[in-house]
Design an enzyme around this catalytic site. Structure first.
Site, PDB file in Angstrom:
ATOM      1  CB  CYS A  46      38.506  47.087  37.064  1.00  0.00           C
ATOM      2  SG  CYS A  46      39.714  45.813  36.702  1.00  0.00           S
TER       3      CYS A  46
HETATM    4  C1  BEZ Z   1      42.424  45.907  40.019  1.00  0.00           C
HETATM    5  O1  BEZ Z   1      41.576  46.197  39.184  1.00  0.00           O
HETATM    6  O2  BEZ Z   1      42.725  46.707  40.888  1.00  0.00           O
HETATM    7  C2  BEZ Z   1      43.172  44.609  39.976  1.00  0.00           C
HETATM    8  C3  BEZ Z   1      42.554  43.481  39.449  1.00  0.00           C
HETATM    9  C4  BEZ Z   1      43.255  42.277  39.444  1.00  0.00           C
HETATM   10  C5  BEZ Z   1      44.545  42.215  39.953  1.00  0.00           C
HETATM   11  C6  BEZ Z   1      45.145  43.354  40.454  1.00  0.00           C
HETATM   12  C7  BEZ Z   1      44.453  44.569  40.461  1.00  0.00           C
END
Ligand code: BEZ
Length: 220
Positions: A46
Site C-alpha cells: 500500500c
Molecule cells: C501490503 O500492503 O503489503 C499488504 C497488506 C495486507 C496484506 C498483504 C500485503
C-alpha cells in the site's frame, strides 16, 4: 455475493477524509474520479501504491481526473502514514484525500471487501479495488486485486484513456492498445456513417467470414 459493478450508480456516501468530510457525488461533481482502496495503513505494498498514485497525480490532473484513496484506519493514522509514503517516494506529496472507514460500511457499499484478509483484530479489510467513476456518477470500470498484488498505474492510465475516448467517439480500443494507436469503430456505426464520422478514414480487416466488422481508424 452481488456488489457494486460497472454501470451501477455510485452511492452518495459521506466519507471523512484527510481533506475534510465529503459527499461522494459532490466530490465527483462533473469529473471522472478514481476511488481506490487499500488493505491497511503502514503496510508495504500500500505504501508503494499510494506513493505511485502521488507520482502519477499530474497525469490524472492532465486528464481532468480526481483521486480519492480509502483505507479503513482512522484519519490520525492516515496523516502519520502519509509522512512515510512521501518519504519513501522521494518527497512526492500526497495531494489527494484519503478516506477513513472505521465501521467498514463504506468498503461494503463500494464492493471493496477482501474476502480472504482480516486485520489483527479480526475485522474485514479492503481489497485493492479501484473504481473509475464517470461524470454521470456511474461506475465505468473496476479493478479488483487481492492484497498480495499491487496495481499497475500505467494500466490505470491506459484504461482511462480508452474510456475517455470512447465517451467522445463511437469507438473501442483493441487488445494492448496504447494512446496514439489505432482504435476500432463501434459495430453500431455503419460504413456510411463511419465515412462521415471519422475524417481520418478507416481501413477494414479482411477476414475469412467476409464480415466487415473490424475497422480501424485514428482519433485525437
Ligand atoms: C501490503 O500492503 O503489503 C499488504 C497488506 C495486507 C496484506 C498483504 C500485503
Amino acid at each position: 455475493m452481488p456488489g457494486l459493478t460497472i454501470g451501477d450508480s455510485l452511492p452518495n456516501l459521506q466519507i471523512d477524509t484527510t481533506h475534510g468530510t465529503i459527499k461522494l457525488h459532490d466530490y465527483v461533481a462533473d469529473s471522472f474520479t478514481i476511488i481506490f482502496s487499500h488493505p491497511g495503513d503502514f503496510t508495504p505494498v500500500c505504501t508503494t501504491e499510494l506513493g505511485a498514485m502521488a507520482a502519477y497525480s499530474h497525469k490524472f490532473a492532465e486528464r481532468g481526473v480526481k483521486l480519492l484513496g480509502l483505507s479503513c484506519d482512522d484519519l490520525n493514522s492516515h496523516k502519520e502514514w502519509i509522512k512515510d509514503i512521501e518519504a519513501y517516494n522521494n518527497g512526492k506529496k500526497v495531494t489527494y484525500p484519503i478516506g477513513a472507514d472505521p465501521t467498514r460500511e463504506i468498503i461494503k457499499q463500494l464492493n471493496m471487501v477482501d474476502p480472504d484478509e482480516r486485520d489483527p483484530s479480526g475485522d474485514i479489510v479492503p481489497s485493492r479495488a479501484l473504481h473509475i467513476v464517470g461524470p454521470d456518477k456511474k461506475i465505468k470500470l473496476s479493478f479488483l486485486y487481492p492484497a498480495s498484488t499491487g496495481r499497475n498505474l500505467d494500466e490505470v492510465i491506459r484504461a482511462l484513456d480508452s474510456l475517455q475516448k470512447a465517451c467522445k467517439y463511437k469507438i473501442a480500443t483493441p487488445a494492448n492498445w496504447k494512446e496514439g494507436e489505432e482504435v476500432v469503430i463501434a459495430p453500431s456505426v455503419s460504413d456510411d456513417e463511419a465515412r462521415k464520422m471519422f475524417p481520418a478514414g478507416f481501413k477494414t480487416a479482411h477476414l475469412p467470414s467476409n464480415k466487415h466488422y473490424l475497422r480501424f481508424t485514428h482519433v485525437q
